[in-house]
Design an enzyme around this catalytic site. Sequence first.
Site, PDB file in Angstrom:
ATOM      1  N   SER A 131       0.473  -1.626   0.563  1.00 23.93           N
ATOM      2  CA  SER A 131      -0.080   0.144   0.040  1.00 23.93           C
ATOM      3  C   SER A 131       1.180   0.982   0.058  1.00 23.93           C
ATOM      4  O   SER A 131       1.337   1.504  -1.017  1.00 23.93           O
ATOM      5  CB  SER A 131      -0.508   0.041   1.224  1.00 23.93           C
ATOM      6  OG  SER A 131      -1.862   0.885   1.184  1.00 23.93           O
ATOM      7  N   HIS A 288      -7.659  -5.951   0.608  1.00 29.04           N
ATOM      8  CA  HIS A 288      -6.963  -5.145   0.393  1.00 29.04           C
ATOM      9  C   HIS A 288      -5.306  -5.492   1.148  1.00 29.04           C
ATOM     10  O   HIS A 288      -4.192  -5.245   1.036  1.00 29.04           O
ATOM     11  CB  HIS A 288      -7.189  -3.316   0.525  1.00 29.04           C
ATOM     12  CG  HIS A 288      -5.789  -2.596   0.616  1.00 29.04           C
ATOM     13  ND1 HIS A 288      -5.061  -2.213  -0.652  1.00 29.04           N
ATOM     14  CD2 HIS A 288      -5.175  -1.601   2.089  1.00 29.04           C
ATOM     15  CE1 HIS A 288      -3.876  -1.597  -0.413  1.00 29.04           C
ATOM     16  NE2 HIS A 288      -4.143  -0.295   1.407  1.00 29.04           N
TER      17      HIS A 288
END
Length: 310
Positions: A131, A288
Amino acid sequence: MQALPRRIPPLLHPKHFNRINPALSAASVRPFHAGAQLRALDLAFDYHENGGKATGAPIVILHGLFGSKKNNRSMSKALARDLGRPVYAIDLRNHGDSPHDTTHNYIALAEDTENFLQQHNLKDPTLIGHSMGAKTAMTVALRNPESCASIIAVDNAPVDAALASDFPKFVMGMQKVEEAKVKTQKEADKILEAYAKDLPVRQYLLTNLIKSPESSANHLKFRIPVRILAHSLDDMADFPFSDPEKNRFEKPALFVRGTRSHYVSDETLPIIGRFFPRFELVDVEAGHWVISENPEEFRRAVVEFLQDKE
């Protein structure tokens, strides 16, 4: 390595739609110039060497927003064992045990990381980032290709793309927790539940909750500077490079994306290929939070990729 077929619309700011279209000319570097000199911070880290048996080229793991080196402890140990390479899991600025600073963008994060590589004399490292850490690794590779041998970017792409709406909610929830001056994790979790429905996400955020450092205080406080990070969310959505003709990383790059995540949609693959022409793509059955949701599949993908490059 093959990607699973899928097509998920990218969550992009409208002004950046043409930025990922390879048929259109790319713009120049973003206003915070990639060559700008910022004050690099000394970063905290954990070192994993599999009892002294890991002697190969180093691996440096960079966590995501609101995370820390602790999130990658198990994976760091596994990679040191399986690859025979020492692993440095670092805390990026404004996270974990690393210093705080009001500047929090990818150029600053990259300069801290480059400074870390120089301080520890790390030669030909592989940078693994999730991320925020993924965009930091990409920024390092494009700024200074000689600083690393390869990168592994986990669930993020080199584009300007809006963060999921969850992140502003997380910040709001953490601010409410601090305002309430809670004394227990249970109290904090109850407040945070209104802003983060999933228990694993709340547990992730609450790893940052510590006893207030103020000697007279008897309440808990987040060790991350919530206000600074709240003001930096737009910077975390941006990417500092937009012209693959000027900045390109010609070395191996692995992009790992979660099958239930929107951050690396099929529409972003052309621009990834222009910035990172030797990239490979692997899809992992996850959202995610790829590394924590499916650690075994992620570990296999990383080991296969890096063993192929030896």
